[in-house]
Write a protein that holds these residues in place. Structure first.
Motif, PDB file in Angstrom:
ATOM      1  N   ILE A  67     -28.550 -20.711 -13.355  1.00 57.60           N
ATOM      2  CA  ILE A  67     -29.160 -21.928 -12.816  1.00 57.60           C
ATOM      3  C   ILE A  67     -29.197 -23.032 -13.876  1.00 57.60           C
ATOM      4  O   ILE A  67     -29.345 -24.206 -13.540  1.00 57.60           O
ATOM      5  N   LEU A  68     -29.034 -22.659 -15.141  1.00 62.54           N
ATOM      6  CA  LEU A  68     -28.976 -23.664 -16.214  1.00 62.54           C
ATOM      7  C   LEU A  68     -27.538 -23.907 -16.662  1.00 62.54           C
ATOM      8  O   LEU A  68     -27.298 -24.591 -17.659  1.00 62.54           O
ATOM      9  N   GLY A  69     -26.574 -23.346 -15.965  1.00 61.63           N
ATOM     10  CA  GLY A  69     -25.183 -23.434 -16.402  1.00 61.63           C
ATOM     11  C   GLY A  69     -24.890 -22.407 -17.487  1.00 61.63           C
ATOM     12  O   GLY A  69     -25.731 -21.567 -17.817  1.00 61.63           O
ATOM     13  N   HIS A  70     -23.681 -22.470 -18.023  1.00 57.97           N
ATOM     14  CA  HIS A  70     -23.259 -21.501 -19.039  1.00 57.97           C
ATOM     15  C   HIS A  70     -23.799 -21.898 -20.416  1.00 57.97           C
ATOM     16  O   HIS A  70     -23.795 -23.069 -20.783  1.00 57.97           O
ATOM     17  N   CYS A  71     -24.247 -20.882 -21.166  1.00 60.48           N
ATOM     18  CA  CYS A  71     -24.611 -21.060 -22.580  1.00 60.48           C
ATOM     19  C   CYS A  71     -25.641 -22.158 -22.816  1.00 60.48           C
ATOM     20  O   CYS A  71     -25.468 -23.005 -23.705  1.00 60.48           O
ATOM     21  N   HIS A  72     -26.709 -22.143 -22.038  1.00 66.13           N
ATOM     22  CA  HIS A  72     -27.777 -23.126 -22.268  1.00 66.13           C
ATOM     23  C   HIS A  72     -28.407 -22.892 -23.646  1.00 66.13           C
ATOM     24  O   HIS A  72     -28.721 -21.755 -24.004  1.00 66.13           O
ATOM     25  N   ASP A  73     -28.599 -23.972 -24.397  1.00 68.59           N
ATOM     26  CA  ASP A  73     -29.110 -23.896 -25.787  1.00 68.59           C
ATOM     27  C   ASP A  73     -30.313 -22.978 -25.937  1.00 68.59           C
ATOM     28  O   ASP A  73     -30.357 -22.135 -26.825  1.00 68.59           O
ATOM     29  N   GLN A  74     -31.340 -23.186 -25.072  1.00 69.02           N
ATOM     30  CA  GLN A  74     -32.589 -22.445 -25.258  1.00 69.02           C
ATOM     31  C   GLN A  74     -32.435 -20.958 -24.965  1.00 69.02           C
ATOM     32  O   GLN A  74     -33.065 -20.126 -25.615  1.00 69.02           O
ATOM     33  N   ARG A 327     -34.746 -32.379  -9.137  1.00 68.00           N
ATOM     34  CA  ARG A 327     -33.422 -32.853  -9.586  1.00 68.00           C
ATOM     35  C   ARG A 327     -32.314 -31.938  -9.063  1.00 68.00           C
ATOM     36  O   ARG A 327     -31.280 -32.396  -8.576  1.00 68.00           O
ATOM     37  N   LEU A 328     -32.537 -30.620  -9.156  1.00 70.37           N
ATOM     38  CA  LEU A 328     -31.514 -29.668  -8.708  1.00 70.37           C
ATOM     39  C   LEU A 328     -31.261 -29.829  -7.205  1.00 70.37           C
ATOM     40  O   LEU A 328     -30.112 -29.818  -6.738  1.00 70.37           O
ATOM     41  N   THR A 329     -32.346 -29.991  -6.453  1.00 70.36           N
ATOM     42  CA  THR A 329     -32.238 -30.142  -4.996  1.00 70.36           C
ATOM     43  C   THR A 329     -31.518 -31.447  -4.645  1.00 70.36           C
ATOM     44  O   THR A 329     -30.632 -31.461  -3.777  1.00 70.36           O
ATOM     45  N   ASP A 330     -31.869 -32.536  -5.344  1.00 70.48           N
ATOM     46  CA  ASP A 330     -31.220 -33.832  -5.089  1.00 70.48           C
ATOM     47  C   ASP A 330     -29.730 -33.776  -5.396  1.00 70.48           C
ATOM     48  O   ASP A 330     -28.904 -34.291  -4.638  1.00 70.48           O
ATOM     49  N   GLN A 331     -29.404 -33.174  -6.519  1.00 69.39           N
ATOM     50  CA  GLN A 331     -28.000 -33.111  -6.934  1.00 69.39           C
ATOM     51  C   GLN A 331     -27.196 -32.300  -5.912  1.00 69.39           C
ATOM     52  O   GLN A 331     -26.079 -32.673  -5.541  1.00 69.39           O
ATOM     53  N   VAL A 348     -12.037 -33.287   9.867  1.00 75.25           N
ATOM     54  CA  VAL A 348     -12.098 -31.822   9.809  1.00 75.25           C
ATOM     55  C   VAL A 348     -13.513 -31.372  10.204  1.00 75.25           C
ATOM     56  O   VAL A 348     -14.483 -31.798   9.579  1.00 75.25           O
ATOM     57  N   PRO A 349     -13.651 -30.532  11.215  1.00 74.20           N
ATOM     58  CA  PRO A 349     -14.985 -30.030  11.605  1.00 74.20           C
ATOM     59  C   PRO A 349     -15.612 -29.238  10.462  1.00 74.20           C
ATOM     60  O   PRO A 349     -15.023 -28.265   9.981  1.00 74.20           O
ATOM     61  N   PHE A 350     -16.795 -29.669  10.035  1.00 71.57           N
ATOM     62  CA  PHE A 350     -17.377 -29.130   8.802  1.00 71.57           C
ATOM     63  C   PHE A 350     -18.873 -29.393   8.817  1.00 71.57           C
ATOM     64  O   PHE A 350     -19.320 -30.459   9.244  1.00 71.57           O
ATOM     65  N   THR A 351     -19.664 -28.413   8.372  1.00 78.07           N
ATOM     66  CA  THR A 351     -21.100 -28.637   8.259  1.00 78.07           C
ATOM     67  C   THR A 351     -21.643 -27.826   7.086  1.00 78.07           C
ATOM     68  O   THR A 351     -20.964 -26.930   6.574  1.00 78.07           O
ATOM     69  N   THR A 352     -22.869 -28.168   6.646  1.00 76.97           N
ATOM     70  CA  THR A 352     -23.424 -27.496   5.469  1.00 76.97           C
ATOM     71  C   THR A 352     -24.888 -27.105   5.704  1.00 76.97           C
ATOM     72  O   THR A 352     -25.553 -27.643   6.580  1.00 76.97           O
ATOM     73  N   ASN A 353     -25.371 -26.162   4.902  1.00 78.95           N
ATOM     74  CA  ASN A 353     -26.789 -25.800   4.837  1.00 78.95           C
ATOM     75  C   ASN A 353     -27.227 -25.841   3.385  1.00 78.95           C
ATOM     76  O   ASN A 353     -26.408 -25.600   2.479  1.00 78.95           O
ATOM     77  N   GLN A 354     -28.507 -26.082   3.157  1.00 79.20           N
ATOM     78  CA  GLN A 354     -29.002 -26.140   1.774  1.00 79.20           C
ATOM     79  C   GLN A 354     -30.461 -25.729   1.671  1.00 79.20           C
ATOM     80  O   GLN A 354     -31.263 -25.991   2.570  1.00 79.20           O
ATOM     81  N   ALA A 355     -30.817 -25.065   0.574  1.00 78.14           N
ATOM     82  CA  ALA A 355     -32.218 -24.924   0.148  1.00 78.14           C
ATOM     83  C   ALA A 355     -32.200 -24.956  -1.378  1.00 78.14           C
ATOM     84  O   ALA A 355     -31.542 -24.127  -2.010  1.00 78.14           O
ATOM     85  N   GLY A 356     -32.870 -25.914  -1.970  1.00 78.24           N
ATOM     86  CA  GLY A 356     -32.892 -26.031  -3.434  1.00 78.24           C
ATOM     87  C   GLY A 356     -31.481 -26.143  -3.991  1.00 78.24           C
ATOM     88  O   GLY A 356     -30.689 -26.962  -3.534  1.00 78.24           O
ATOM     89  N   GLY A 357     -31.175 -25.290  -4.958  1.00 76.55           N
ATOM     90  CA  GLY A 357     -29.872 -25.317  -5.612  1.00 76.55           C
ATOM     91  C   GLY A 357     -28.868 -24.353  -5.006  1.00 76.55           C
ATOM     92  O   GLY A 357     -27.936 -23.916  -5.678  1.00 76.55           O
ATOM     93  N   MET A 358     -29.067 -24.043  -3.734  1.00 74.94           N
ATOM     94  CA  MET A 358     -28.228 -23.048  -3.062  1.00 74.94           C
ATOM     95  C   MET A 358     -27.694 -23.686  -1.782  1.00 74.94           C
ATOM     96  O   MET A 358     -28.406 -24.421  -1.108  1.00 74.94           O
ATOM     97  N   SER A 408     -25.936 -25.767 -10.643  1.00 76.71           N
ATOM     98  CA  SER A 408     -26.817 -25.579 -11.806  1.00 76.71           C
ATOM     99  C   SER A 408     -27.296 -26.933 -12.312  1.00 76.71           C
ATOM    100  O   SER A 408     -26.760 -27.985 -11.920  1.00 76.71           O
ATOM    101  N   SER A 409     -28.284 -26.888 -13.214  1.00 72.51           N
ATOM    102  CA  SER A 409     -28.806 -28.136 -13.786  1.00 72.51           C
ATOM    103  C   SER A 409     -27.775 -28.792 -14.700  1.00 72.51           C
ATOM    104  O   SER A 409     -27.942 -29.940 -15.097  1.00 72.51           O
ATOM    105  N   ALA A 410     -26.693 -28.071 -15.026  1.00 71.29           N
ATOM    106  CA  ALA A 410     -25.637 -28.656 -15.862  1.00 71.29           C
ATOM    107  C   ALA A 410     -24.634 -29.460 -15.033  1.00 71.29           C
ATOM    108  O   ALA A 410     -23.771 -30.133 -15.590  1.00 71.29           O
ATOM    109  N   HIS A 411     -24.723 -29.353 -13.702  1.00 74.97           N
ATOM    110  CA  HIS A 411     -23.814 -30.122 -12.843  1.00 74.97           C
ATOM    111  C   HIS A 411     -24.294 -31.570 -12.775  1.00 74.97           C
ATOM    112  O   HIS A 411     -25.319 -31.859 -12.147  1.00 74.97           O
ATOM    113  N   GLY A 412     -23.564 -32.469 -13.410  1.00 74.77           N
ATOM    114  CA  GLY A 412     -23.938 -33.884 -13.444  1.00 74.77           C
ATOM    115  C   GLY A 412     -23.034 -34.711 -12.549  1.00 74.77           C
ATOM    116  O   GLY A 412     -22.264 -34.175 -11.738  1.00 74.77           O
ATOM    117  N   GLU A 413     -23.141 -36.034 -12.699  1.00 74.60           N
ATOM    118  CA  GLU A 413     -22.353 -36.942 -11.865  1.00 74.60           C
ATOM    119  C   GLU A 413     -20.852 -36.690 -11.989  1.00 74.60           C
ATOM    120  O   GLU A 413     -20.115 -36.734 -11.006  1.00 74.60           O
TER     121      GLU A 413
END
Ligand SMILES: *Cc1c(COP(=O)(O)O)cnc(C)c1O
Length: 438
Positions: A67-74, A327-331, A348-358, A408-413
């Motif tokens: 959820i923090l991406g790969h190799c998060h510093d902390q 932030r994760l949910t918005d992204q 193209v017929p297409f739809t999505t579902n979401q909860a939080g970062g999933m 993940s939280s590492a996924h930016g713009e």
């Protein structure tokens, strides 16, 4: 564009000689999409790096944990420190008390919790505990929900089995699965009817509170409350399998998001920060039925591994920061809105579902997907074309139409833009193949 993936191909041929199917878990094979699985040598933030040095925006996240991406510093710092002081003692540590306390504070249903080494172990142990506590044998699960590869739970068990076209496993004696009853997800009336007839024989009902192993299907508004009610009425235990949804859809898991409190909860994936871990916990009076206090046996040589606990604690610190899930949910929402726009523009017929970062993506003409049967009717050719087009354009999705995706939280713009650009051309390609093959 076709990426050079020679090294992956070579490694796959070698792997086939020594590892069944070349993979250590069947969901890693490309059986559902065709082609060879990729081999990876590294990860950085939102990116995976394959053995040919190609970079991909990663929406698998090690199947959820990252959820923090790969190799998060902390996380890396905490692990490095633990590496210097010991890999395990086969005895108790201060850190495992700290993580147990944190989990109990963050997840509403947890009063006591025990650590194990995988999600499978967590569900297996929770089921045994429910049977020990209630003195009953029957277990109820839902079609398309996966709870690990526990013998008695490998019945209509979702993603891996669906992708392989083998809904049930051989090697599981019928006597084991005869005690498991399978109902339809989001069918509250079906559940109520079944419990009216058999409620007093049912030890527990186990459910993914948000289903993430039949692609991604959120619970209908009254569904989880109905489950709580029938379990209250019958003295059966309600188990939320939050191995995937825990710390993924919200800080306190799906039970916090939907405000329905189970008796027992299973966790895994995110809580290890990427290391092998699982946990099960819940009401104190139930948890105290486990050995050494009670008579339900459960044990593990590597349980509470100091490395996994160190990674998990570091990760919990980061995700507990205010605003993390907003932030994760918005992204994630931004990504999905962009995908829908581009699919619609291409026709193209297409739809999505979401909860939080999933999230889930569906090549479907339905407005919204809330049932297993709707997932099964999605356009598989479109998904396969989409998967390969995205892969060739630097986006790594789960190689199956029955898996959830993870941001993940590492996924930016920059990563969202790269993904949407790839998707735009994928949808256009799908639309043009549609018009040539009506
Ligand atoms: C992944 C998963 C499991 C199994 O966890 P493992 O660590 O793979 O054994 C169990 N339940 C759910 C809901 C899962 O998503």
């Amino acid at each position: 564009m076709t990426l050079k993936q020679d090294q992956s191909r070579k490694l796959y041929e070698q792997a086939l000689q020594y590892i069944p199917g070349g993979v250590n878990s069947p969901v890693r094979a490309f059986k559902g999409v065709g082609g060879n699985p990729l081999f990876f040598k590294g990860g950085e933030g939102a990116y995976l790096i394959d053995s040919d040095n190609n970079h991909y925006v990663d929406y698998v996240g090690a199947w959820g944990p990252l959820i923090l991406g790969h190799c998060h510093d902390q996380v890396i710092a905490a692990l490095s420190q633990q590496l210097q002081t010991g890999l395990g003692y086969g005895a108790s540590t201060e850190a495992e008390v700290a993580i147990a306390k944190r989990l109990c504070e963050l997840v509403p249903s947890l009063e006591k919790v025990r650590l194990v080494t995988s999600g499978t172990e967590a569900t297996m142990s929770a089921i045994r505990l429910a049977r020990g506590f209630t003195g009953r044998d029957l277990v109820v699960k839902f079609e398309g929900c996966y709870h690990g590869h526990v013998d008695g739970l490998l019945v209509k068990a979702g993603s891996g089995a669906l992708t392989l076209g083998e809904p049930d496993s051989s090697g599981v004696p019928r006597a084991y699965t005869e005690l498991t009853h399978v109902l339809c997800y989001n069918d509250s009336q079906g559940v109520a009817n079944f419990f009216t007839e058999y409620g007093n024989k049912i030890a527990c009902l186990i459910v993914e509170p948000v289903a993430g192993n039949m692609n991604f299907v959120p619970p209908a508004p009254e569904f989880l409350r109905t489950l709580r009610q029938v379990c209250n009425d019958s003295g059966s235990l309600l188990i939320f399998d939050e191995v995937m949804t825990g710390f993924r859809v919200a800080l306190g898991g799906a039970q916090a998001l939907y405000d329905v409190i189970p008796d027992l909860t299973t966790l895994g994936k995110v809580i290890g920060g990427g290391l092998p871990v699982g946990a099960f916990g819940g009401r104190e009076d139930i948890m105290d039925c486990i050995a050494p206090v009670g008579s339900v046996y459960q044990a593990g040589t590597l349980s509470g591994s100091p490395l996994a606990v160190a990674a998990g604690l570091a990760m919990l610190d980061v995700i507990s920061e205010p605003g993390f899930y907003d932030r994760l949910t918005d992204q994630t929402a931004r990504l999905l809105a962009g995908l829908c726009e581009r699919a619609e523009a291409a026709g193209v017929p297409f739809t999505t579902n979401q909860a939080g970062g999933m999230f889930g993506c569906f090549f479907s003409t339905e407005q919204s997907i809330s049932h297993f049967s709707q997932v099964m009717q999605c356009n598989m050719q479109h998904f396969q074309a989409y998967f390969h087009h995205m892969l060739n354009n630097g986006v790594y999705l789960a190689p199956s139409a029955y898996e959830a995706g993870f941001v993940s939280s590492a996924h930016g713009e920059a990563e969202i833009k790269l993904t949407l650009d790839a998707a735009e051309s994928a949808f256009v390609a799908i639309a043009s193949s549609q018009s040539t093959h009506p």
